[in-house]
Structures are given as C-alpha cells and as structure tokens.
Design a protein around this motif. Structure first.
Motif: not given
Length: 89
Positions: A39, A42-43, A46-48
């Motif tokens: 996690e 992630m950017t 995917r991070a959102r």
C-alpha cells in the motif's frame, strides 16, 4: 426490509469494491503477505482507491449506528430511507 437496511448492506459492501479496484487494477501485483509495504508503494488511482477503502470502513460505523438507532427509537420510514440513500450515493 426497509430501504435504510438495504442501504446499510450496500454500505457494508462498498469498501470491498474500492479495495478490489486497488488490488486488481493494472500495475504490480498486490502482496497479501506484506500489505502495508504494498500500500505504501501505491500511487495514483490505486492509492486513491485504497484510501477510499479505509475511509469507507471509518464512515460505515457511524452510518450503521445512526440507521440502527433511528430504527430502534421509532424514527424512520421515508425520511430515514431518503437520508440513507443519500449517504450511499
């Protein structure tokens, strides 16, 4: 079953839709053995999506208590259903 209870069920499933988008979207594979490291790396989308997953669980508790308390106290019907639908949307 009142509409508010259906909204409660939908609200309980929303976090899983968000995490599915984070785990299975294009990019590197999700490592369930080391989820925090995965996690953190992630950017973008995917991070959102992972943030939406965590926020959905946080909001679900308050929503569930509000719906169940309103039903227990005898408030309800159309107004509670409309407010529950608005929360889901």
């Amino acid at each position: 079953m009142p509409i508010a209870n259906w909204c409660l069920l939908i609200g309980a499933l929303l976090p899983y839709a968000a995490v599915a988008a984070a785990k299975f979207s294009s990019g590197s594979a999700y490592d369930n053995a080391r989820p925090r490291e995965t996690e953190a790396a992630m950017t973008g989308f995917r991070a959102r999506a992972m943030g939406a997953h965590h926020n959905s669980f946080e909001a679900l508790i308050i929503f569930a208590v509000a719906v169940l308390s309103a039903e227990q106290l005898g408030y309800g019907s159309a107004r509670l259903d409309r407010m529950a639908m608005a929360w889901v949307v």
